[in-house]
Scaffold this motif. Structure first.
Motif, PDB file in Angstrom:
ATOM      1  N   ARG A 160      37.529  47.179  41.381  1.00 38.19           N
ATOM      2  CA  ARG A 160      36.333  46.126  41.255  1.00 38.19           C
ATOM      3  C   ARG A 160      36.326  44.964  41.820  1.00 38.19           C
TER       4      ARG A 160
ATOM      5  N   ILE B  35      28.965  42.810  40.737  1.00 36.43           N
ATOM      6  CA  ILE B  35      30.131  43.741  40.646  1.00 36.43           C
ATOM      7  C   ILE B  35      30.093  45.094  41.498  1.00 36.43           C
ATOM      8  N   ARG B  36      31.262  45.181  42.295  1.00 35.47           N
ATOM      9  CA  ARG B  36      31.041  46.518  42.805  1.00 35.47           C
ATOM     10  C   ARG B  36      32.334  47.030  42.916  1.00 35.47           C
ATOM     11  N   GLU B  37      32.321  48.640  43.209  1.00 32.79           N
ATOM     12  CA  GLU B  37      33.609  49.192  43.398  1.00 32.79           C
ATOM     13  C   GLU B  37      33.896  49.184  45.098  1.00 32.79           C
TER      14      GLU B  37
END
Length: 318
Positions: A2, A17-19
């Motif tokens: 993350r 929030i991103r992977e």
């Protein structure tokens, strides 16, 4: 893994929030598991495309962080398990970081991750401003504008630790209490700081002004004693000041720029960090910290910074 990402230049509203792929460590880098990260005012400006560094979205914000070394080269002093703090231009708001050794610093035993993330950029900047650019001498008087912000509080503590008499300029009585608790010897109100600082110095004026506010600096220049130095550290007001140099000539005073990236380009940041650790050991350095939640709260933290609701540093746990 993350990571916090600025997805567009709409400010905090564009923070998500991103992977993202985990970083691969290069030979000259150290892989760090990030434990804490501290949002800062440059992150806010960067999220709007208003900072001198303008990465293209999507990018991760974040300068100050603390964590544990996961992997390093055999010759590195930062062996796996070492607790470190670090400072980047941006990109620290992620679960894993691969960074060069000149950007990380060892933590003394018992130095917690929350306190550690609140320290690097602000305190290294304050040290660089006062020691390298300001040539501060023990016994001199220092006036700090914007004294209840992150850099302002750091400047109070570094200046006091170096033996200066510190006058904090604040906007409210509540912020005066914070500045005095941080180590300032005096706190004066913003609307009357010229008169009050002159009174406190017997009419002589101060030797050094640390200005993180910017804007109209004519009043700040009026507080300087002969041979005084005004250190232009930042422009939190959003306005870049101008100076009529005839005033500097007539008063034998200086305005000096403080661009902290020089700490790394000149390779002097580790020496400054070691000095800061000695000041911490002697009890002068104790960052003001607000626990701010987790990575998901990064955008909300930037909104608080935008509304000037933060005293000291917000620190988020990863």
């Amino acid at each position: 893994m993350r990571a916090v990402c600025v997805t567009n230049l709409d400010g905090p509203a564009g923070v998500r929030i991103r992977e993202v792929p985990a970083p691969a460590r290069a030979d000259d880098e150290v892989l760090i598991e990030v434990k804490t990260v501290a949002p800062a005012f440059p992150d806010l400006l960067m999220s709007r495309g208003e900072y001198q560094i303008t990465p293209t979205p999507p990018f991760s914000p974040g300068s100050d962080f603390a964590g544990t070394v996961v992997e390093s080269s055999p010759s590195s002093e930062f062996v796996p398990g070492t607790h470190v703090a670090g400072c980047l231009s941006f990109g620290a708001a992620a679960e894993l970081l691969a960074v060069t050794e000149d950007r990380i610093y060892p933590l003394p035993e018992g130095f917690g991750f929350i306190e550690a993330a609140a320290l690097p950029m602000n305190y290294l900047t304050a040290h660089f401003a006062l020691v390298t650019r300001g040539a501060l001498i023990k016994g001199e008087r220092v006036l700090v504008l914007g004294a209840s912000g992150g850099v302002g509080l750091a400047a109070i503590q570094v200046a006091a630790g170096l033996g200066a008499e510190v006058i904090a300029v604040v906007s409210t009585r509540e912020r005066a209490t914070v500045a005095l608790r941080a180590g300032a010897h005096h706190a004066v109100m913003r609307e009357s700081f010229v008169t009050e600082s002159r009174d406190l110095t017997g009419g002589r004026g101060v030797d050094v002004v640390v200005d993180v506010v910017g804007g109209d600096i004519r009043n700040a220049l009026r507080t300087l004693a002969p041979l005084g130095r005004l250190l232009a550290v930042g422009f939190a007001s959003g306005e870049i000041p101008t100076v009529k140099v005839n005033r500097l000539l007539l008063t034998n005073t200086d305005v000096r720029g403080v661009e902290s990236d020089y700490l790394w380009t000149a390779g002097i940041s580790r020496r400054a960090w070691d000095d800061l650790m000695m000041l911490r050991e002697s009890g002068h350095i104790h960052p003001a910290v607000s626990a701010g939640g987790g990575l998901i709260d990064y955008g909300a933290a930037l909104q608080k910074l935008d509304r000037r609701q933060v005293v000291g540093r917000i620190v988020l746990t990863v």
